[in-house]
Design a protein around this motif. Structure first.
Motif, PDB file in Angstrom:
ATOM      1  N   GLY A  52      -0.542 -11.158  -0.711  1.00 45.42           N
ATOM      2  CA  GLY A  52      -1.840 -10.503  -0.768  1.00 45.42           C
ATOM      3  C   GLY A  52      -1.816  -9.177  -0.014  1.00 45.42           C
ATOM      4  O   GLY A  52      -0.904  -8.903   0.777  1.00 45.42           O
ATOM      5  N   ILE A  53      -2.834  -8.386  -0.234  1.00 46.43           N
ATOM      6  CA  ILE A  53      -2.900  -7.068   0.393  1.00 46.43           C
ATOM      7  C   ILE A  53      -3.033  -7.181   1.900  1.00 46.43           C
ATOM      8  O   ILE A  53      -2.341  -6.483   2.647  1.00 46.43           O
ATOM      9  N   SER A  54      -3.894  -8.075   2.399  1.00 46.38           N
ATOM     10  CA  SER A  54      -4.067  -8.173   3.857  1.00 46.38           C
ATOM     11  C   SER A  54      -2.807  -8.695   4.529  1.00 46.38           C
ATOM     12  O   SER A  54      -2.438  -8.236   5.612  1.00 46.38           O
ATOM     13  N   GLU A  55      -2.113  -9.619   3.882  1.00 43.76           N
ATOM     14  CA  GLU A  55      -0.850 -10.126   4.442  1.00 43.76           C
ATOM     15  C   GLU A  55       0.218  -9.030   4.431  1.00 43.76           C
ATOM     16  O   GLU A  55       0.986  -8.886   5.387  1.00 43.76           O
ATOM     17  N   ASN A  65      -6.771  -0.880   4.168  1.00 44.72           N
ATOM     18  CA  ASN A  65      -7.172   0.172   3.222  1.00 44.72           C
ATOM     19  C   ASN A  65      -6.003   1.100   2.896  1.00 44.72           C
ATOM     20  O   ASN A  65      -5.915   1.625   1.787  1.00 44.72           O
ATOM     21  N   SER A  66      -5.083   1.287   3.840  1.00 45.76           N
ATOM     22  CA  SER A  66      -3.883   2.089   3.557  1.00 45.76           C
ATOM     23  C   SER A  66      -2.996   1.382   2.537  1.00 45.76           C
ATOM     24  O   SER A  66      -2.461   2.014   1.617  1.00 45.76           O
ATOM     25  N   VAL A  67      -2.855   0.074   2.695  1.00 47.94           N
ATOM     26  CA  VAL A  67      -2.050  -0.691   1.742  1.00 47.94           C
ATOM     27  C   VAL A  67      -2.727  -0.697   0.375  1.00 47.94           C
ATOM     28  O   VAL A  67      -2.053  -0.569  -0.658  1.00 47.94           O
ATOM     29  N   SER A  68      -4.052  -0.793   0.343  1.00 53.83           N
ATOM     30  CA  SER A  68      -4.770  -0.732  -0.937  1.00 53.83           C
ATOM     31  C   SER A  68      -4.493   0.578  -1.653  1.00 53.83           C
ATOM     32  O   SER A  68      -4.290   0.597  -2.870  1.00 53.83           O
ATOM     33  N   LEU A  70      -1.792   2.460  -1.269  1.00 56.84           N
ATOM     34  CA  LEU A  70      -0.408   2.385  -1.746  1.00 56.84           C
ATOM     35  C   LEU A  70      -0.312   1.526  -3.007  1.00 56.84           C
ATOM     36  O   LEU A  70       0.394   1.882  -3.962  1.00 56.84           O
ATOM     37  N   VAL A  71      -1.025   0.400  -3.005  1.00 58.71           N
ATOM     38  CA  VAL A  71      -1.016  -0.494  -4.173  1.00 58.71           C
ATOM     39  C   VAL A  71      -1.526   0.249  -5.396  1.00 58.71           C
ATOM     40  O   VAL A  71      -0.916   0.200  -6.474  1.00 58.71           O
ATOM     41  N   ASN A  72      -2.649   0.960  -5.253  1.00 62.52           N
ATOM     42  CA  ASN A  72      -3.202   1.704  -6.389  1.00 62.52           C
ATOM     43  C   ASN A  72      -2.203   2.717  -6.936  1.00 62.52           C
ATOM     44  O   ASN A  72      -2.047   2.864  -8.151  1.00 62.52           O
ATOM     45  N   GLN A  73      -1.509   3.406  -6.029  1.00 62.88           N
ATOM     46  CA  GLN A  73      -0.527   4.396  -6.460  1.00 62.88           C
ATOM     47  C   GLN A  73       0.640   3.730  -7.186  1.00 62.88           C
ATOM     48  O   GLN A  73       1.104   4.218  -8.227  1.00 62.88           O
ATOM     49  N   LEU A  74       1.121   2.605  -6.649  1.00 67.93           N
ATOM     50  CA  LEU A  74       2.275   1.932  -7.240  1.00 67.93           C
ATOM     51  C   LEU A  74       1.916   1.210  -8.538  1.00 67.93           C
ATOM     52  O   LEU A  74       2.756   1.112  -9.436  1.00 67.93           O
ATOM     53  N   VAL A  75       0.688   0.720  -8.638  1.00 71.25           N
ATOM     54  CA  VAL A  75       0.228   0.145  -9.911  1.00 71.25           C
ATOM     55  C   VAL A  75       0.173   1.251 -10.955  1.00 71.25           C
ATOM     56  O   VAL A  75       0.657   1.093 -12.084  1.00 71.25           O
ATOM     57  N   GLY A  76      -0.392   2.398 -10.574  1.00 59.37           N
ATOM     58  CA  GLY A  76      -0.484   3.538 -11.485  1.00 59.37           C
ATOM     59  C   GLY A  76       0.869   4.047 -11.944  1.00 59.37           C
ATOM     60  O   GLY A  76       1.019   4.506 -13.078  1.00 59.37           O
ATOM     61  N   ALA A  77       1.867   3.957 -11.058  1.00 60.18           N
ATOM     62  CA  ALA A  77       3.216   4.423 -11.398  1.00 60.18           C
ATOM     63  C   ALA A  77       4.012   3.376 -12.168  1.00 60.18           C
ATOM     64  O   ALA A  77       5.134   3.641 -12.605  1.00 60.18           O
ATOM     65  N   GLY A  78       3.447   2.177 -12.322  1.00 62.24           N
ATOM     66  CA  GLY A  78       4.126   1.126 -13.076  1.00 62.24           C
ATOM     67  C   GLY A  78       5.111   0.296 -12.283  1.00 62.24           C
ATOM     68  O   GLY A  78       5.951  -0.390 -12.865  1.00 62.24           O
ATOM     69  N   TYR A  79       5.000   0.331 -10.944  1.00 67.48           N
ATOM     70  CA  TYR A  79       5.931  -0.429 -10.106  1.00 67.48           C
ATOM     71  C   TYR A  79       5.364  -1.759  -9.611  1.00 67.48           C
ATOM     72  O   TYR A  79       6.116  -2.654  -9.256  1.00 67.48           O
TER      73      TYR A  79
END
Length: 151
Positions: A52-55, A65-68, A70-79
């Motif tokens: 999970g994001i908090s873990e 919120n920083s990890v969120s 990063l997640v948005n960027q990596l989801v957008g990049a297809g990773y």
């Protein structure tokens, strides 16, 4: 070795090597260029699919919120793939996309080659000293990680 300056010298050396390796790899890797925190998150998700994001934030010692972000960027990049946690519909679980595995495999290969090339330029006593230091550096990383978990 001066005991009072040793911790600072060690930290400076380790950080300096890590920064230079990342800079060199970032220059050599194909686009999109990933920042260090993005690579760290990808490595964590590959090691622990479904985290999970908090873990992940706790493990990486980053704000949620920083990890969120990063997640948005990596989801957008297809990773990364973000799925809803069936146990808690408000939470997300992170999974690596196939592109993440390919990207990190290439990153590891290039990192190993870069370090191999530069270590080979050192004399034998220096190579042996670096090899002998690996277990102690791993233990140091473990104690730093444990302290971060306790805070």
């Amino acid at each position: 070795m001066e005991p009072e300056t040793f911790p600072e010298e060690l930290a400076d050396a380790v950080v300096g090597v890590q920064r230079l390796i990342r800079r060199r790899l970032r220059r050599e890797m194909p686009d999109p260029r990933l920042r260090g925190a993005e690579v760290d998150l990808l490595r964590l998700v590959l090691a622990r699919p479904g985290i999970g994001i908090s873990e992940a934030a706790k493990d990486l010692a980053l704000a949620a919120n920083s990890v969120s972000t990063l997640v948005n960027q990596l989801v957008g990049a297809g990773y990364l793939v973000r799925e809803t946690d069936p146990a808690d519909r408000r939470a997300a679980r992170l999974l690596p996309a196939p592109a993440a595995e390919t990207r990190l495999r290439e990153w590891r290969r290039r990192r190993a080659e870069l370090v191999r090339r530069h270590v080979s330029r050192l004399d034998e006593p220096d190579r042996e000293a670096l090899h002998a230091a690996i277990p102690a550096l791993r233990k140091l990383a473990d104690t730093l990680h444990e302290e971060a978990e306790d805070s």
